[in-house]
Design a protein around this motif. Structure first.
Motif, PDB file in Angstrom:
ATOM      1  N   THR A 165      20.951  28.994  44.767  1.00  0.00           N
ATOM      2  CA  THR A 165      21.761  28.249  45.353  1.00  0.00           C
ATOM      3  C   THR A 165      22.990  27.794  44.792  1.00  0.00           C
ATOM      4  N   VAL A 178      25.367  25.266  54.250  1.00  0.00           N
ATOM      5  CA  VAL A 178      24.456  25.117  54.107  1.00  0.00           C
ATOM      6  C   VAL A 178      23.762  25.766  55.005  1.00  0.00           C
ATOM      7  N   PHE A 196      17.590  19.891  46.035  1.00  0.00           N
ATOM      8  CA  PHE A 196      18.915  19.185  44.688  1.00  0.00           C
ATOM      9  C   PHE A 196      19.006  18.003  44.461  1.00  0.00           C
ATOM     10  N   PRO A 204      23.499  19.786  48.319  1.00  0.00           N
ATOM     11  CA  PRO A 204      24.734  21.039  48.219  1.00  0.00           C
ATOM     12  C   PRO A 204      25.911  21.093  48.808  1.00  0.00           C
TER      13      PRO A 204
END
Length: 272
Positions: A165, A178, A196, A204
């Motif tokens: 990512t 996303v 994350f 993200p």
């Protein structure tokens, strides 16, 4: 700004975690009264072998920063002011690169300067003193690399989906969905957000916004811009109002203020 920055590459065993080392040196009279550190999605270990800096919080409080500390993930502009002569050695980590070196949750370090003794206990104090008393940048790099490589002996593994990512966000300059990424990689977006937050300290979406503003700032500083509206659309902002709002969120200034008064306030950001 006459700061004489220099950058250095990390040991190949650390390139998965560390982007680079850099040094800043300069006399107080050659440095702007205040500097704004713009969020760039990375965490940094900072060692002031010169004089330290003051931190100006958004509510007007002023505190003296430690000589050695980690600056956590920034989600807003971080305003500092030199107390005297600048002499700084900085270790810049990749967005997910500091995870193996700490037991403190990433979110707890957000927008904070965390002293080395809080991060690493007595070992942190020793490393800080060794780096401050070193005679050269190469010696400082050797000290910190020995320390970090030792820490990696029992490293936490970097989650592959988080790594993927991060790479996608950087490769697209923050123009990242996303929903699309989650669908293409068959992962629930909430699960991705949790991974994350644990590994990076940002969602993200937050990292994508940060990388997008960095890209936009580089364009503003290095290219002749005819229209802020065109710049906003080129960088995937909904409209000029959306662009101005996010610009101020990350820099503390509007684009007009950014260009005013010959950049009275220096902006420090990721120059790579």
């Amino acid at each position: 700004m006459e700061l004489n920055p220099k950058t250095y590459e990390p040991n190949i065993e650390l390139t998965e975690f560390v982007i680079r080392y850099w040094t800043l040196d300069g006399e107080k009279e050659n440095i702007p009264l205040k500097n704004t550190i713009v969020p760039d999605g990375t965490m940094k270990l900072i060692f002031h072998y010169g004089d330290t800096y003051k931190y100006h919080s958004q509510n007007g409080e002023i505190t003296i920063l430690p000589k050695c500390f980690l600056i956590g993930q920034l989600t807003k502009p971080y305003v500092i002011e030199p107390v005297g002569v600048t002499g700084s050695f900085v270790v810049q980590f990749k967005p997910n690169g500091f995870l193996p070196f700490t037991s403190i949750p990433m979110k707890e370090m957000e927008n904070k300067a965390v002293p080395l003794d809080i991060l690493f206990g007595e070992e942190g104090r020793k490393i800080g003193n060794q780096i401050l008393n070193a005679n050269s940048t190469s010696e400082r790099i050797q000290i910190i690399e020995t320390f970090l490589l030792k820490k990696l002996a029992d490293k936490k593994t970097i989650d592959n989906i988080v790594k993927s990512t991060v790479e996608t966000i950087f490769n697209t300059n923050g123009q990242f969905s996303v929903n699309v990424f989650s669908k293409n990689n068959n992962i629930n977006r909430r699960q991705l957000a949790r991974k994350f937050s644990s590994a990076i300290g940002l969602s993200p979406k937050q990292l994508a916004k940060t990388i997008r503003i960095q890209k936009t700032l580089k364009v503003l500083l290095n290219e002749e811009i005819n229209s802020l509206t065109d710049l906003a659309y080129e960088n995937d902002y909904f409209d000029q109002a959306h662009f101005i709002k996010e610009f101020k969120e990350f820099t503390g200034l509007t684009p007009k203020e950014f260009f005013g008064d010959s950049l009275k306030m220096s902006l420090i950001f990721d120059k790579k």
